[in-house]
Design a protein around this motif. Structure first.
Motif, mmCIF file in Angstrom:
data_model
loop_
_atom_site.group_PDB
_atom_site.id
_atom_site.type_symbol
_atom_site.label_atom_id
_atom_site.label_comp_id
_atom_site.label_asym_id
_atom_site.label_seq_id
_atom_site.Cartn_x
_atom_site.Cartn_y
_atom_site.Cartn_z
ATOM 1 N N LEU A 167 0.859 -1.195 0.000
ATOM 2 C CA LEU A 167 0.000 0.000 0.000
ATOM 3 C C LEU A 167 0.890 1.239 0.000
ATOM 4 C CD1 LEU A 167 -2.719 1.537 0.446
ATOM 5 C CD2 LEU A 167 -2.411 1.137 2.909
ATOM 6 N N THR B 130 -1.519 -0.771 -4.108
ATOM 7 C CA THR B 130 -2.758 -0.012 -3.928
ATOM 8 C C THR B 130 -2.373 1.395 -3.477
ATOM 9 O OG1 THR B 130 -4.035 -1.970 -3.414
ATOM 10 C CG2 THR B 130 -4.850 0.102 -2.480
ATOM 11 N N ARG C 273 -7.601 5.370 -3.870
ATOM 12 C CA ARG C 273 -8.409 4.203 -3.483
ATOM 13 C C ARG C 273 -8.575 3.286 -4.689
ATOM 14 N NH1 ARG C 273 -12.760 5.973 1.170
ATOM 15 N NH2 ARG C 273 -11.273 7.078 2.488
ATOM 16 N N SER D 18 -6.072 0.361 -7.225
ATOM 17 C CA SER D 18 -5.004 -0.617 -7.044
ATOM 18 C C SER D 18 -4.552 -1.202 -8.377
ATOM 19 C CB SER D 18 -5.516 -1.765 -6.164
ATOM 20 O OG SER D 18 -4.503 -2.735 -6.001
ATOM 21 N N TYR E 16 -10.422 -0.130 -0.883
ATOM 22 C CA TYR E 16 -9.008 0.290 -0.872
ATOM 23 C C TYR E 16 -8.808 1.536 -0.013
ATOM 24 C CZ TYR E 16 -8.483 -3.011 -4.748
ATOM 25 O OH TYR E 16 -8.463 -4.133 -5.535
ATOM 26 N N LEU F 246 -7.684 -1.331 5.313
ATOM 27 C CA LEU F 246 -6.705 -2.281 4.763
ATOM 28 C C LEU F 246 -5.681 -2.667 5.834
ATOM 29 C CD1 LEU F 246 -6.007 -0.739 1.213
ATOM 30 C CD2 LEU F 246 -7.208 -2.878 1.694
#
Ligand SMILES: [Zn+2]
Lengths: 431, 558
Positions: free
Chosen positions: A87, A111, A316, A318, A331, A336
C-alpha cells in the motif's frame, strides 16, 4: 547549513503556498545566506510555519538508526520485493512526485490512497454519481453576490479565503464588493468573524448541530424547488429563515454555495453534497449559481488528478490485478491496515511533519518531510526535498482548474520523492 | 543507424505520389536521400506489396486537460469494461471513451497515428493539459489555446482596442500556453452564459460587453492570419447541436470576410428544421458552401454508435444538453474568467432518429465535400465516438457497399430523411492519406510531418493492403516514430515520448504591463505563474518542445 551559490540571499516573488488548497501565489519570501526563509507579506500563520520552519539535519534511518540512502532504498526494495499486497498511502506530494508514485505502484502491483481521502472521496463520489455545477476562485472573486457556506468557517482549512476572493477591493462584475452577502448555514459555534464585510456588516448565521445539516439542506432544497414543506422549523432553524434564504438565492445573479468535505463529518455526507448540488441545479434554471467544493490541502487534488490521468481512477485504486482497479470502499488505508490485507505500507508525506502514518502492525516505510519525528520508528525513513521549498514542482489548486508551478527556494542535499521511488522501482525491476 | 524500407507502395500526397513503389531511407530519425553504395544499411524491412504512408495526424482530439480528466474521473463504469493490462512494453491503464493517458498513446500508435492535437486547451489550465499530454507516450502532440470568452479579450474588444493590440495578446497567449493554434468555442457564448444568457446568435450582443460573436470571429481570424500562424482560427461555432444551426454555420463562413478559418466538428453544426420532427440534414448546403469558400476548412466530428462522453468548453450548450446524458450525470463549470466546461456522458443509438440522422449527416458531409485537403477525419474524440473507431470510419468512407449495409440498419424515419445511399463516392487510399496525413500536417503547420520527403521526421506507417479497410487500418504491420520501430503487427513494441509542437510568433512585450495589472487586480494567480515554460514540459524526460515556424508577421491591414 551553508547554501550553494545558486541560492544567494535575496527575495523571491510570486511564491505559491504548496500544501494549502487555495495555493495562494502572491507570497514574497526572503532568503538569507544560509537558506533560512521568512514570509514577508502575509499574516497567514500556516504559511509562515511552513516556510519558516527551522532547518534540521536529517538523514535516512533504518529502524531508527542512521543509514545511507542506498541501504535505505535496498531495505525498502527488500520489503516490497517479498510483499504480496503493498500500500502506498499519504501521497502528500506534487505532480512530479505523483508520477513516480504511479510508476512504482504499477510496477509493484500496489494499492494507493491519500491521507485526506476520507473528505475528498465525498466529493469524488458525487462527481461520479450525479455530477455537479461548480465554479473556480477567480469567478468567485469577480462575480459572487451571495455566498452561502455550509457547516464550516472555511478559514480553519483555508485561512485566506475571505481576504482573497470575497473581500477583494476590486471585482470586474461587482461594483461594491463590500455589499456582498454572506450566509453561514449549519454548524455550531463557528468563527463567522471573517464573513464580516470590511465596513463591518455582519453575515447571517443560521446554526444547527453539524449532524443535522442533512435535514436543513433537504428542507432548503424542498423550499427552493417548490415542494410542500409544512414544518415551522428544522433542527432549530426557522422555516421562515430558510424561505428567506431561498428567495435571496433565487434573486442573486451569481450565488455560490461553498463547503468542505472535512467539515461535513457525518455518515453519507456525499448525499448532503448532492443536496447542495441539487439546489444549485434548480437555481440555474432561472439564474446563475455554482457550487464551490473546497479541498486540495496536502496535495489531494493533485493526487487524484494525476492518478486519474495515468490509471483512469482517483486514489483508493489498485494495480494488484495487473490493471487498474477502483474500489472506494475497499481500498481505504485504515481498513486495509486493520484487516491485515496489506503487508507493507509506504507513507508519503512531503508537507506537514505532524501527519504521521496510522499506527499498525504492518511494516511501515516513511518517505517525507525532514522534520518528521516518530515515537515508534518506522522500518525505514527517508527524508526528501519538500516540493515548493527545496524542489521545483507543480501543484493543483482546490478548484482543480489551475495548476501552479512550485519553486525551489533553497538548496538541499536531500533527494526528491521521484529520485527515491524511481530508485526503488529500478531495483525491483532488476531483482 | 541507417534503415532501408524496401519496395513499399508509397502514398505521399504532399509530393503527389499515389501508390508508386519506392525505397525510403531513414537515418537518425529523419528521412534521408538514398545513401552512397559504400554505406552499410544497418537494418532493412522488406515492404514489397505493403502500403506505406506517413504517420497519421489527428488534428482534433480531446486528449489532455481539465475536461478530459473530469471525463476520466466520471466514468469508472466505462473503464471497468476496458482494462489495459501490463505487458512487456506497456504499463497498465484503462478506458474506452476517456482512456488513461498511457493507453491513449499506445492505442493511437497501434492504429498508425503519430500525432494528436488537443483542441480546447484553456490557457489557465494549459499546465495541466501539457502535463497530461506529456504523459501520453509515443505520439507528438500540441494544443490550440481557447480564447474568445475570456474577460481580458472581451474587455479589449469592448474598449475597441486596435487590431495590433489584439494580435499582441493572441501571440502572448500562444507563448504563455505553449500552443500551436488558437481556438474559439461558442464565440463569446461561454462568457455570456455567466451572465445568464442562454443562447447567443452570430449578431447577438453579450449583455455585459455589448460584443457579438461576429466581432470575436473577425478579430481573431485576422489576428491569427496577421501573426503568420499556419493553423487558421479553429472555430467551434455558436448553437452547437441546435436544429436549424446550419444557418449559423453558413453565416459564420461569410462572417470572416475571406480570412482563413477552420470550422470544427461541422457535423454538429449542420442541422436543418425540416420534416415532422423539425430535425433534418443540412449537409448538402454545408458541403456546397465548403466547396465554394476556399478559405474555409472543416473537420467532421462523425458520430458512431455506442457509449461515449461529450466534453466541451461550450458549457452553455452542454448545460442545455445535460438532461440527455447517459448515464444521467454531468459536470459543468465556469472557469477562471477564462472559459468553462461541460462533460456529459452520452450513448448514441442507431435506432434513435436524431442519432441515426447525425450519423448520416456526418458521412454526407465527408462525401459531398470535394477537396480532401480541406475536410478532415475526426470523431471529435470522444464527443462523436472514441478515436479507436477511426478504422471503422475509414471503411465507411472507402466502401460504399459496407456503408449502405450499415445505413439499412438505421432508424427508418432517419433513413427516409437522408440521401446518403444516392452518393456513390468512395474515398481512395490517396484521399485518406491527404485527410489524415498531408492535409492535416499542412493545416496544423507541421512542416516536417505528414509527408515522406527528404528531411521529414521519420513517422511512417506500413499496412498490409486489405479490401476490408477497417481491418487494414486497425492493425498496421509497422509504425516508426522518429525512425524508431514502435509498433509491430498492431502492438506496441517500444515506448518513446513524442514531442510537443508549438508556435512562437513575435509580439510587443509591452502588453505585459497591462496584463500584469489585470492579473494582480482580478485574478487569483500571478501572471508569471500563468505562463508555462518549455522546461516544465521537458522535465521528467518526456519529450521536447518543437517550435514550428510562423511565416512571419504579415502586413497589418490597418
Ligand atoms: Zn472538440
Amino acid at each position: 547549513m551553508t547554501q550553494s551559490t545558486n541560492f544567494p540571499a535575496g527575495s523571491i516573488e510570486a511564491v505559491a503556498f504548496p500544501c494549502e488548497g487555495l495555493l495562494s501565489d502572491d507570497l514574497l519570501i526572503s532568503r538569507d545566506a544560509d537558506g533560512n526563509l521568512s514570509l514577508q507579506n502575509s499574516s497567514c500563520s500556516k504559511a509562515a510555519a511552513f516556510f519558516e520552519r527551522p532547518r534540521v539535519a536529517s538523514s535516512p534511518k533504518i529502524a531508527g538508526q542512521p543509514a545511507d540512502l542506498s541501504s535505505a532504498i535496498a531495505k525498502i526494495t527488500e520489503l516490497f520485493g517479498k510483499s504480496r499486497h503493498p500500500l502506498i498511502s499519504g501521497l502528500a506530494t506534487d505532480v512530479y512526485g505523483m508520477r513516480a508514485v504511479m510508476n512504482l505502484a504499477e510496477t509493484a502491483g500496489a494499492t494507493i490512497d491519500h491521507m485526506n481521502s476520507k473528505s475528498s472521496m465525498k466529493n469524488l463520489l458525487v462527481m461520479q454519481n450525479s455530477g455537479w455545477y461548480v465554479t473556480t476562485l477567480s469567478e468567485v472573486k469577480n462575480r459572487v453576490d451571495l455566498l452561502v457556506v455550509i457547516g464550516t468557517d472555511v478559514v480553519s482549512y483555508f485561512p485566506r479565503f475571505f481576504e482573497r476572493v470575497i473581500w477583494n477591493k476590486e471585482a470586474m462584475f461587482t461594483e461594491n464588493t463590500d455589499a456582498r452577502e454572506v450566509v453561514y448555514l449549519g454548524g455550531r459555534d463557528i468563527n463567522t468573524e471573517p464573513g464580516t464585510s470590511p465596513s463591518g456588516r455582519k453575515p447571517d448565521v443560521l446554526p444547527c448541530d453539524p449532524d443535522r445539516i442533512p435535514e436543513v439542506l433537504a428542507a432548503l432544497r424542498a423550499i427552493i424547488s417548490g415542494k410542500p414543506f409544512t414544518a415551522t422549523e428544522v433542527a432549530g432553524v426557522a422555516t421562515a429563515d430558510l424561505e428567506k434564504l431561498a428567495e435571496r438565492l433565487k434573486a442573486a445573479k451569481y450565488s455560490v454555495i461553498a463547503w468542505t468535505g472535512s467539515a461535513l463529518d457525518f455518515p453519507h455526507a456525499e448525499l448532503s453534497i448532492q443536496t447542495i448540488t441539487g439546489i444549485v441545479e434548480h437555481l440555474n434554471k432561472t439564474t446563475r449559481s455554482a457550487g464551490l467544493p473546497l479541498s486540495g490541502n496536502d496535495g489531494d487534488v493533485t493526487a487524484y488528478n494525476v492518478s486519474t490521468w495515468i490509471s483512469g481512477y482517483p486514489f483508493r485504486s489498485s494495480y494488484r490485478r495487473g490493471y487498474p482497479d477502483y474500489d472506494p470502499y475497499h481500498y481505504e488505508t485504515s481498513s486495509l491496515l486493520k484487516e491485515g490485507e496489506v503487508d507493507v505500507l509506504i507513507w508519503i508525506n512531503s508537507f506537514n511533519p505532524e501527519r504521521l502514518p496510522p499506527a499498525s502492525k504492518t511494516p511501515t516505510v516513511v518517505i517525507g518531510h525532514p522534520a518528521m519525528q516518530f515515537e515508534q520508528p518506522p522500518e525505514v525513513f527517508i527524508p526528501i526535498a519538500v516540493p515548493g521549498l527545496e524542489a521545483s514542482g507543480a501543484q493543483f489548486r482546490s478548484d482543480s482548474s489551475v495548476t501552479l508551478p512550485l519553486k525551489k527556494l533553497r538548496a538541499t542535499e536531500l533527494p526528491t520523492l521521484g529520485d527515491v521511488l524511481s530508485a526503488i522501482e529500478a531495483a525491483l525491476k532488476a531483482a | 543507424m541507417l534503415i532501408k524500407l524496401t519496395g513499399g507502395r508509397i502514398y505521399d500526397p504532399a509530393h503527389n505520389i499515389d501508390g508508386r513503389v519506392m525505397d525510403i531511407y531513414v537515418r537518425d530519425g529523419r528521412i534521408v536521400e538514398r545513401p552512397g553504395d559504400a554505406e552499410t544499411i544497418d537494418q532493412e524491412y522488406d515492404l514489397r506489396g505493403k502500403v506505406v504512408m506517413a504517420g497519421a495526424i489527428d488534428m482534433h482530439t480531446h486528449i489532455g486537460g481539465g475536461k478530459v480528466n473530469i471525463a476520466r474521473l466520471m466514468l469508472p463504469e466505462d473503464h471497468r469494461a476496458s482494462p489495459a493490462v501490463h505487458t512487456d512494453a506497456c504499463r497498465a491503464g484503462c478506458g474506452h471513451a476517456a482512456p488513461s493517458t498511457l493507453t491513449t498513446g499506445y492505442r493511437y500508435a497501434e492504429m498508425g497515428y503519430t500525432a494528436g492535437f488537443e483542441p480546447a486547451l484553456s490557457p489557465v489550465n494549459a499546465r495541466q493539459s501539457h502535463l497530461e499530454m506529456c504523459d501520453t507516450p509515443i505520439i507528438d502532440k500540441g494544443g490550440y489555446a481557447m480564447i474568445g470568452s475570456d474577460d481580458y479579450f472581451l474587455r479589449m474588444l469592448a474598449a475597441k482596442q486596435d487590431q495590433n493590440a489584439i494580435n499582441d495578446y493572441v501571440a502572448w497567449i500562444l507563448h504563455a500556453s505553449q500552443a500551436i493554434g488558437i481556438k474559439v468555442v461558442n464565440p463569446g457564448g461561454i462568457n455570456a452564459f455567466k451572465f445568464n444568457q442562454r443562447a447567443l446568435n452570430l449578431d447577438e450582443e453579450n449583455i455585459h460587453y455589448k460584443v457579438t460573436p461576429r466581432e470575436v470571429l473577425q478579430s481573431l481570424t485576422r489576428a491569427v492570419y496577421e501573426l503568420g500562424i499556419a493553423h487558421p482560427l479553429h472555430v467551434h461555432g455558436n448553437n452547437l447541436g441546435v436544429p436549424g444551426n446550419v444557418e449559423t454555420t453558413l453565416k459564420t463562413m461569410g462572417a470572416v470576410e475571406g480570412y482563413p478559418v477552420h470550422l470544427t466538428h461541422i457535423q454538429f453544426h449542420s442541422y436543418g428544421t425540416e420534416g415532422d420532427r423539425k430535425f433534418s440534414s443540412g449537409a448538402a448546403a454545408v458541403a456546397e458552401a465548403l466547396n465554394k469558400h476556399k478559405n474555409v476548412s472543416a473537420d467532421v466530428g462523425q458520430i458512431l454508435f455506442g457509449q461515449t462522453v461529450t466534453a466541451s468548453g461550450d458549457n452553455m450548450r452542454q448545460y442545455a444538453n445535460s438532461g440527455h446524458g447517459s448515464p444521467r450525470k454531468s459536470v459543468l463549470m465556469d472557469i477562471e474568467c477564462d472559459s468553462g466546461c461541460g462533460v456529459v456522458p452520452f450513448k448514441y443509438k442507431d435506432q434513435n432518429f436524431v442519432n441515426a440522422l447525425q450519423w448520416a449527416i456526418g458521412l454526407e458531409i465527408f462525401l459531398l465535400t470535394e477537396d480532401p485537403w480541406r475536410i478532415f477525419l475526426t470523431t471529435d474524440h470522444p464527443n462523436g465516438a472514441p478515436f479507436t473507431s477511426y478504422p471503422h470510419l475509414i471503411r465507411l468512407l472507402m466502401d460504399k457497399g459496407f456503408r449502405n449495409d450499415m445505413f439499412a440498419k438505421l432508424n427508418l424515419d432517419a433513413q427516409s430523411m437522408s440521401t446518403l445511399t444516392s452518393i456513390d463516392r468512395e474515398y481512395s487510399l490517396y484521399e485518406i492519406a491527404i485527410m489524415t496525413r498531408a492535409g492535416a500536417a499542412k493545416l496544423v503547420g507541421l512542416h516536417d510531418r505528414g509527408h515522406l520527403g527528404i528531411g521529414a521526421g521519420a513517422d511512417i506507417t506500413v499496412y498490409t493492403d486489405n479490401a476490408d479497410r477497417e481491418a487494414m487500418f486497425a492493425k498496421p504491420d509497422y509504425v516508426f516514430k522518429d525512425g524508431q520501430l514502435v509498433v509491430r503487427n498492431g502492438e506496441v513494441v517500444k515506448v518513446t515520448w513524442g514531442s510537443t509542437h508549438t508556435v512562437k510568433p513575435e509580439f510587443d512585450r509591452g502588453i505585459e504591463k497591462d496584463l500584469k495589472k489585470y492579473f494582480d487586480t482580478y485574478h487569483t494567480m500571478n501572471m508569471e505563474n500563468f505562463k508555462v515554460s518549455a522546461a516544465e514540459l521537458e522535465d521528467d524526460g518526456r519529450g521536447h518542445v518543437i517550435v514550428q515556424e510562423c511565416k512571419g508577421r504579415r502586413e497589418k491591414t490597418a
